[in-house]
Design an enzyme around this catalytic site. Structure first.
Site, PDB file in Angstrom:
ATOM      1  CG  HIS A   1      59.086   6.036 -15.267  1.00  0.00           C
ATOM      2  ND1 HIS A   1      59.370   6.825 -16.354  1.00  0.00           N
ATOM      3  CD2 HIS A   1      60.037   6.320 -14.343  1.00  0.00           C
ATOM      4  CE1 HIS A   1      60.451   7.549 -16.109  1.00  0.00           C
ATOM      5  NE2 HIS A   1      60.872   7.262 -14.888  1.00  0.00           N
TER       6      HIS A   1
ATOM      7  CB  CYS B   1      60.122  10.748 -13.908  1.00  0.00           C
ATOM      8  SG  CYS B   1      61.698  10.265 -13.143  1.00  0.00           S
TER       9      CYS B   1
ATOM     10  CD  GLU C   1      56.429   6.012 -18.445  1.00  0.00           C
ATOM     11  OE1 GLU C   1      57.633   6.320 -18.466  1.00  0.00           O
ATOM     12  OE2 GLU C   1      55.624   6.465 -17.602  1.00  0.00           O
TER      13      GLU C   1
END
Length: 540
Positions: A512, A388, A514
């Site tokens: 993102h 990001c 994750e």
């Protein structure tokens, strides 16, 4: 629909004595066990705070904001739910008091209550109950596990507890189960387990009209049968319905521990659910065994601005762990405060680490320290992963130090920059006001590291950002045949992934990743980053 025609079963999880007991982990663990037995499970979090969502809350207050596929900014517990269940949550999976009150007030303004006095009971409680039905229908769930945020006795939780009290009548006795988690303190000096806090917590819950059918006792030591029988007698609970939640080193052990005690059998019996398969938790057992026998170590420097509270980066931590386990290595994160990084100390701060990760963030604080870290990773061939804001700063660093665009910056940081290589998003989204939120497609460019890592033409990843790489600068960046925009959202012509051909592993992404990593299915980018970091360690 008549509520009693609803086929879904509901498990309501409350907490007593203290906060941070692990209600979310308990909910996620039970969810995984029930899913493993063949049930369609979803989990919902009811948060009693007045904020509409945690999107504008400080990471120091709340930890990370977890983003769902459909663009909801939610509580970090939803990350636990997704990682344990390997199921995607939705905006219906997180309900706040702010959302409830806003909805009721809007209906009152629209005249939908026909001039009646609008009150907590029935209007607020009915709105809460409708949210329970909504999530069950949307996810087509056999079982919905509902975690009530906060602690029994908190004034903010009162409407939620009243609502879940009512649903037992509305939905039917065998369609509702109340599970209460409490702390059972152990006094080391006296070598004694104290049950009084649990007794008082259950008493307070019963005073609100809720009799828990299951108790989950958080303890640092095993609880003997005599103590369980004492709690059962004083709390009017079946001794067979009292389960231990012992402190564990590995979160996923909770799945095995609760199943070993038979919590899933008790739940299925209560709901009169039969003909479901036995749980096969072999893959979780193998994962835990692997974690307990890790042979190597990988050391990653995380250069961030919220490092005082590690929960601000919870999903990144978990994703790094998932990838590390795949390579039989223990993860060690070195937390680097970006505000304290200077040209004079950068080498001493970062020279000993296997890889460098620069995560997300908002605002201009600590920006220059992160850019220094990115420059150090690029010029010293250390594996680098930007996420990001980390990608935006990688673009700025390259613009300044390779393309020699003096004063290059993001419009978020410097509105008068002569080279706005990072600009506000070109196309507005209807989700989340000014942020681009949720899952979007990304087309991967052939013959790039990113394409090789994913081994797919199109990927879908979750976003939460307001700024992005300025598309007018892409041709200039790619002119020297080193910097590559390897991932593009073709519909909106947005740069999603950048990488360097000349670097062993330098990848930065606007999204993102994750949020999509799972303990049994690590995200490919995190696997690639950890693999590159281990190779860097070997070549030192």
């Amino acid at each position: 629909m008549n509520n009693k025609d609803l086929k879904t079963k509901f498990i309501f999880i409350t907490g007593g004595v203290v906060s941070s007991l692990g209600k979310g982990i308990t909910a996620a663990s039970i969810g995984q066990i029930l899913k493993n037995r063949g049930l369609k499970v979803s989990i919902q979090k009811l948060d009693p705070y007045i904020n509409i969502d945690p999107g504008t809350m400080s990471p120091y207050q709340h930890g990370e904001v977890f983003v769902t596929d459909d663009g909801a900014e939610t509580d970090l517990d939803l990350g636990h739910y997704e990682r344990f269940l390997d199921e995607n949550m939705s905006k219906k999976s997180n309900v706040t008091a702010g959302q409830i009150y806003q909805s009721v007030i809007n209906k009152e303004r629209e005249g939908k209550y026909l001039g009646k006095t609008v009150q907590v009971i029935p209007h607020i409680t009915e709105e809460i109950k409708q949210k329970l039905i909504d999530v069950a229908l949307f996810h087509k769930s056999d079982v919905v596990i509902v975690e009530i945020g906060g602690t029994v006795g908190d004034i903010e939780s009162s409407p939620f507890l009243e609502a879940i009290r009512q649903v037992r009548f509305d939905f039917g006795y065998h369609n509702v189960l109340y599970l209460h988690t409490t702390l059972v303190p152990y006094l080391k000096k006296a070598q004694e387990i104290k049950t009084k806090p649990t007794q008082h917590s259950v008493k307070e819950l019963r005073a609100l009209g809720i009799q828990p059918q299951i108790l989950v006792l958080r303890s640092e030591v095993p609880i003997n049968p005599e103590t369980k029988n004492k709690i059962a007698a004083l709390c009017d609970i079946n001794p067979q319905a009292i389960f231990e939640a012992l402190d564990v080193d590995i979160l996923y052990q909770m799945i095995l521990n609760l199943h070993h005690q038979g919590i899933d059998d008790f739940i299925l019996q209560h709901f009169k659910l039969t003909n479901f398969s036995n749980a096969d938790l072999q893959s979780w057992k193998q994962l835990i065994t692997r974690i307990q026998n890790l042979e190597k170590k990988v050391v990653i420097a995380l250069v961030g601005k919220y490092i005082v509270l590690h929960d601000a980066y919870l999903s990144i931590i978990e994703a790094l762990k998932h990838a590390s386990y795949q390579y039989n290595c223990k993860l060690e994160i070195k937390w680097i405060d970006a505000e304290k990084v200077t040209p004079d100390n950068i080498s001493s701060l970062l020279e000993d680490y296997d890889g460098i990760l620069v995560p997300y963030g908002f605002g201009n604080r600590a920006i220059e320290g992160k850019i220094l870290a990115i420059n150090y990773a690029r010029t010293n061939n250390i594996p680098f992963f930007g996420i990001c804001l980390g990608m935006q700063l990688a673009v700025i660093e390259y613009a300044r130090n390779v393309l020699h665009l003096q004063g290059a910056n993001s419009l978020e940081v410097d509105e008068k920059t002569p080279h706005p290589v990072i600009t506000k998003k070109i196309v507005d989204s209807n989700l989340g006001g000014t942020l681009r939120l949720g899952s979007y497609p990304c087309h991967l460019k052939a013959n790039t590291k990113s394409k090789a890592i994913y081994n797919q033409e199109i990927i879908y990843e979750r976003h939460r950002h307001r700024f992005e790489m300025n598309p007018h600068y892409v041709a200039l960046f790619e002119k020297n045949n080193d910097f590559v925009v390897s991932g593009i959202n073709q519909e909106q012509k947005l740069c999603e992934i950048v990488e360097l051909k000349s670097h062993p592993w330098f990848i930065a992404v606007q999204f993102h990743p994750e949020f999509l990593s799972r303990p049994l299915k690590p995200h490919p980018l995190f696997k690639g980053f950890v693999e590159a970091s281990l190779l860097n360690q070997k070549n030192k």
